[in-house]
Design an enzyme around this catalytic site. Structure first.
Site, PDB file in Angstrom:
ATOM      1  N   ASP A   1      11.528  13.139 -12.823  1.00  0.00           N
ATOM      2  CA  ASP A   1      10.432  13.269 -13.793  1.00  0.00           C
ATOM      3  C   ASP A   1      10.773  14.281 -14.880  1.00  0.00           C
ATOM      4  O   ASP A   1      10.329  14.147 -16.019  1.00  0.00           O
ATOM      5  CB  ASP A   1       9.132  13.610 -13.075  1.00  0.00           C
ATOM      6  CG  ASP A   1       8.659  12.433 -12.231  1.00  0.00           C
ATOM      7  OD1 ASP A   1       7.719  12.618 -11.439  1.00  0.00           O
ATOM      8  OD2 ASP A   1       9.250  11.336 -12.352  1.00  0.00           O
TER       9      ASP A   1
ATOM     10  N   LYS B   1      -1.897  -1.367 -10.254  1.00  0.00           N
ATOM     11  CA  LYS B   1      -2.175  -0.361  -9.204  1.00  0.00           C
ATOM     12  C   LYS B   1      -3.669  -0.107  -9.098  1.00  0.00           C
ATOM     13  O   LYS B   1      -4.359   0.022 -10.110  1.00  0.00           O
ATOM     14  CB  LYS B   1      -1.450   0.959  -9.519  1.00  0.00           C
ATOM     15  CG  LYS B   1       0.063   0.818  -9.475  1.00  0.00           C
ATOM     16  CD  LYS B   1       0.790   1.983 -10.069  1.00  0.00           C
ATOM     17  CE  LYS B   1       2.283   1.692 -10.130  1.00  0.00           C
ATOM     18  NZ  LYS B   1       3.018   2.668 -10.937  1.00  0.00           N
TER      19      LYS B   1
ATOM     20  N   HIS C   1       5.430   6.773 -14.451  1.00  0.00           N
ATOM     21  CA  HIS C   1       6.324   5.765 -13.894  1.00  0.00           C
ATOM     22  C   HIS C   1       5.828   4.352 -14.144  1.00  0.00           C
ATOM     23  O   HIS C   1       4.618   4.098 -14.200  1.00  0.00           O
ATOM     24  CB  HIS C   1       6.467   5.970 -12.377  1.00  0.00           C
ATOM     25  CG  HIS C   1       6.942   7.334 -12.002  1.00  0.00           C
ATOM     26  ND1 HIS C   1       6.725   7.886 -10.769  1.00  0.00           N
ATOM     27  CD2 HIS C   1       7.618   8.286 -12.704  1.00  0.00           C
ATOM     28  CE1 HIS C   1       7.226   9.100 -10.715  1.00  0.00           C
ATOM     29  NE2 HIS C   1       7.783   9.374 -11.893  1.00  0.00           N
TER      30      HIS C   1
ATOM     31  N   ASP D   1       0.866  -1.180   0.000  1.00  0.00           N
ATOM     32  CA  ASP D   1       0.000   0.000   0.000  1.00  0.00           C
ATOM     33  C   ASP D   1       0.902   1.228   0.000  1.00  0.00           C
ATOM     34  O   ASP D   1       1.836   1.305   0.806  1.00  0.00           O
ATOM     35  CB  ASP D   1      -0.875   0.036   1.268  1.00  0.00           C
ATOM     36  CG  ASP D   1      -2.160  -0.774   1.114  1.00  0.00           C
ATOM     37  OD1 ASP D   1      -2.856  -0.984   2.124  1.00  0.00           O
ATOM     38  OD2 ASP D   1      -2.457  -1.199  -0.032  1.00  0.00           O
TER      39      ASP D   1
END
Ligand code: T46
Length: 181
Positions: free
Chosen positions: A168, A71, A62, A48
């Protein structure tokens, strides 16, 4: 639990039954049997995650090229625009993306199977995002595709320049990225 399809058949928006009363609300945010019944997938979530981000933070795109993670994403504070990109070369929707608003208000969840890149941008002043993953974090396998790649042309619903991590900012162009067969 109700399923809202997206234009990529494997990516589903899940809508739980919310029990409201004078005290507030209750809902089962995850029920293995319901999840299996409505998605047709028996998945074993092993981790989690919980992240908090301020407005205009964009995390993504990602994925893990090995130990690929499915997910199940939801928001408990604020709202985000959540995006999944199909990076399975054999898929008829390879290179396509879907996005939806997930919020504390709509309590929607997005199921993103393994084989997708994932990212989101925060629409509210702050957002707290919880998501279950079907494999463990493996930084050595983590890859990043550039959030504003011109080929993907994702509409992030931005209202300002996004706030990005160094990682990123250095994302790969989609057409140079490692993808799934
Ligand atoms: C993802 C992850 C991170 N970390 C550590 C590694 C760093 O020291 C710190 C922040 O990691 P990062 O900047 O990669 O966090 P995000 O930018 O939110 O990354 C996530 O963003 C997008 C939206 C995703 O779908 C992935 O789950 C994940 O890549 O947490 C861990 O210890 N375990 C983890 O599972």
């Amino acid at each position: 639990m109700n399923v809202i399809p997206t234009k990529i058949p494997d990516v589903l928006i899940l809508e739980s039954k919310i029990f409201q009363d004078e005290r507030g609300f209750f809902f089962e945010s995850y029920n293995r049997q319901n999840f299996t019944d409505i998605t047709g997938h028996i998945v074993n979530f092993v981790q989690d995650n919980h992240s908090r981000s301020k407005q205009n933070v964009l995390r993504g795109l990602h994925y893990q090229i090995e130990q690929a993670q499915g997910k199940l994403v939801r928001v408990i504070t604020g709202s985000i625009f959540d995006v999944a990109v199909d990076i399975r070369k054999s898929s008829p929707t390879f290179g396509q993306w879907v996005g939806c608003e997930l919020s504390a208000q709509n309590k929607h969840q997005l199921w993103i199977p393994p084989g997708f890149a994932h990212g989101f941008v925060v629409l509210s002043e702050v957002a707290e995002v919880l998501y279950k993953t079907t494999d463990y974090y493996a930084p050595q396998h983590e890859r990043c595709i550039l959030w504003n790649d011109p080929y993907l042309a994702i509409d992030w619903h931005l209202t300002a320049e996004p706030i990005l991590s160094a990682k990123d900012k250095a994302g790969k162009p989609f057409q140079e990225a490692e993808v799934f067969t």
